[in-house]
Design a protein around this motif. Structure first.
Motif, PDB file in Angstrom:
ATOM      1  N   TYR A  56       2.328   1.921  -3.527  1.00  0.00           N
ATOM      2  CA  TYR A  56       1.428   2.554  -4.552  1.00  0.00           C
ATOM      3  C   TYR A  56       1.017   4.090  -4.188  1.00  0.00           C
ATOM      4  O   TYR A  56       0.788   4.864  -5.024  1.00  0.00           O
ATOM      5  CB  TYR A  56       0.387   1.499  -4.728  1.00  0.00           C
TER       6      TYR A  56
ATOM      7  N   ASN B 197      -1.527  -2.292 -11.646  1.00  0.00           N
ATOM      8  CA  ASN B 197      -1.177  -3.520 -10.537  1.00  0.00           C
ATOM      9  C   ASN B 197      -0.154  -4.238 -10.693  1.00  0.00           C
ATOM     10  O   ASN B 197       0.274  -4.472 -11.986  1.00  0.00           O
ATOM     11  CB  ASN B 197      -2.579  -4.021 -10.339  1.00  0.00           C
TER      12      ASN B 197
ATOM     13  N   VAL C  85      -6.201   2.702  -3.563  1.00  0.00           N
ATOM     14  CA  VAL C  85      -5.294   1.606  -3.793  1.00  0.00           C
ATOM     15  C   VAL C  85      -5.969   0.471  -2.929  1.00  0.00           C
ATOM     16  O   VAL C  85      -6.492   0.594  -1.918  1.00  0.00           O
ATOM     17  CB  VAL C  85      -3.922   1.926  -2.707  1.00  0.00           C
TER      18      VAL C  85
ATOM     19  N   ILE D 175      -3.601   0.309  -8.035  1.00  0.00           N
ATOM     20  CA  ILE D 175      -4.416   1.518  -7.991  1.00  0.00           C
ATOM     21  C   ILE D 175      -5.657   1.137  -9.000  1.00  0.00           C
ATOM     22  O   ILE D 175      -5.493   0.846 -10.099  1.00  0.00           O
ATOM     23  CB  ILE D 175      -3.659   2.729  -8.247  1.00  0.00           C
TER      24      ILE D 175
ATOM     25  N   ASN E 198       0.645  -1.087   0.029  1.00  0.00           N
ATOM     26  CA  ASN E 198      -0.133   0.058  -0.096  1.00  0.00           C
ATOM     27  C   ASN E 198       0.823   1.326   0.051  1.00  0.00           C
ATOM     28  O   ASN E 198       0.525   2.221  -0.773  1.00  0.00           O
ATOM     29  CB  ASN E 198      -0.807  -0.027   1.094  1.00  0.00           C
TER      30      ASN E 198
END
Length: 303
Positions: free
Chosen positions: A182, A222, A250, A236, A179
């Motif tokens: 991104y 991704n 995300v 995302i 997480n």
């Protein structure tokens, strides 16, 4: 006297068993107490349902994070700090260190490297991944540079090349780190973020958009990770609200069963095992889209 002693011991055993059960339950679902989104409970309920009815076994652990990029707010945090097998999700961090070295002027972004990046991210080529690890001085040096320059990736460890058979179990990461990757990528906080986004948005296999009821109009950035024992996807989702404004979030979902690294514990084929768990991630992803869309005034409703 002996009778009383037996009763007392029995009570202690029962109490200990209850404590053990309670400890196991807490370990299986660790939540961030600061999260107040009902979406977290929805995901928790979905996972519990798959545990009751199958196919999720008691040996399988799950982690989920959802982060609303438009509002800079974390909506879901379920076991996000659990360190899990990275499988091909480690390729995000290999690409990051490659571009770090390009930015520092120690490597050049050649035509050959561009082709290997496309193969590594779009087609999840293990050969191309190992090419970059060697280019960067091996797994130990990739990990060292990651630790030294990006310490906020707390649970990611790059330990091994990906074997010829693809059965990589030693490299590690977490839903939290993915997480974080991104979120920083989206806000251009990583070296050559725009170039990395280009590779992540190329059409590839995924477990968060394809074979779901999420509208085809969304844009997906991704990378998946798959090995017998770990299936995951993180990326995302870019969508538009009813007024046409871009909204992004995300989504990260991981399912791990370390017993499956033991061939004797495998009861179904690799394809069947992956397919069942990919279906779980897709159902959760649909619920996340549903929630985000409704948050911004959309009318997407799962039935």
């Amino acid at each position: 006297m002996n009778a009383y002693l037996k009763i007392f011991i029995g009570i202690l055993v029962c109490c200990g068993f209850c404590v053990l059960l309670n400890t196991t339950t807490v370990a299986n679902a660790v939540h961030d107490p600061t999260i107040d989104s009902p979406l977290e409970q929805t995901i928790d309920d979905i996972i519990k349902q798959f545990r009751r009815k199958g196919p999720l076994a008691s040996t399988e652990r799950t982690s989920f994070v959802v982060f609303d990029l438009s509002r800079n707010k974390k909506l879901v945090s379920i076991n996000e700090n659990r360190q899990m097998m990275a499988a091909s999700l480690v390729k995000n961090f290999v690409m990051l260190i490659y571009f770090h070295e390009v930015k520092q002027g120690r490597l050049h972004h050649t035509t050959r490297n561009k082709e290997h990046l496309k193969k590594m991210i779009r087609y999840s080529s293990n050969t191309s991944t190992n090419y970059f690890m060697r280019l960067l001085g091996g797994p130990y040096n990739v990990n060292r540079k990651l630790r030294a320059n990006y310490p906020y990736f707390k649970h990611t460890k790059i330990i091994e090349y990906i074997p010829a058979n693809g059965r990589t179990y030693r490299n590690l990461t977490s839903a939290r780190d993915l997480n974080e990757f991104y979120v920083r990528l989206w806000h251009n906080k990583l070296p050559y973020s725009d170039k990395m986004k280009y590779y992540f948005v190329l059409q590839n296999g995924d477990y968060i958009f394809k074979k779901t009821r999420i509208p085809a109009s969304v844009k997906v950035y991704n990378k998946t990770g798959t090995v017998y024992g770990l299936i995951g996807d993180s990326g995302i989702i870019e969508m538009r609200d009813p007024k046409g404004k871009l909204r992004s979030y995300v989504f990260t979902g991981l399912i791990e069963d370390k017993t499956k690294t033991n061939y004797r514990r495998r009861r179904i084929s690799f394809g069947a095992w992956v397919g069942q768990r990919a279906n779980i991630l897709r159902r959760v992803s649909e619920r996340v889209y549903d929630y985000i869309d409704n948050t911004y005034g959309g009318s997407f409703i799962l039935r």
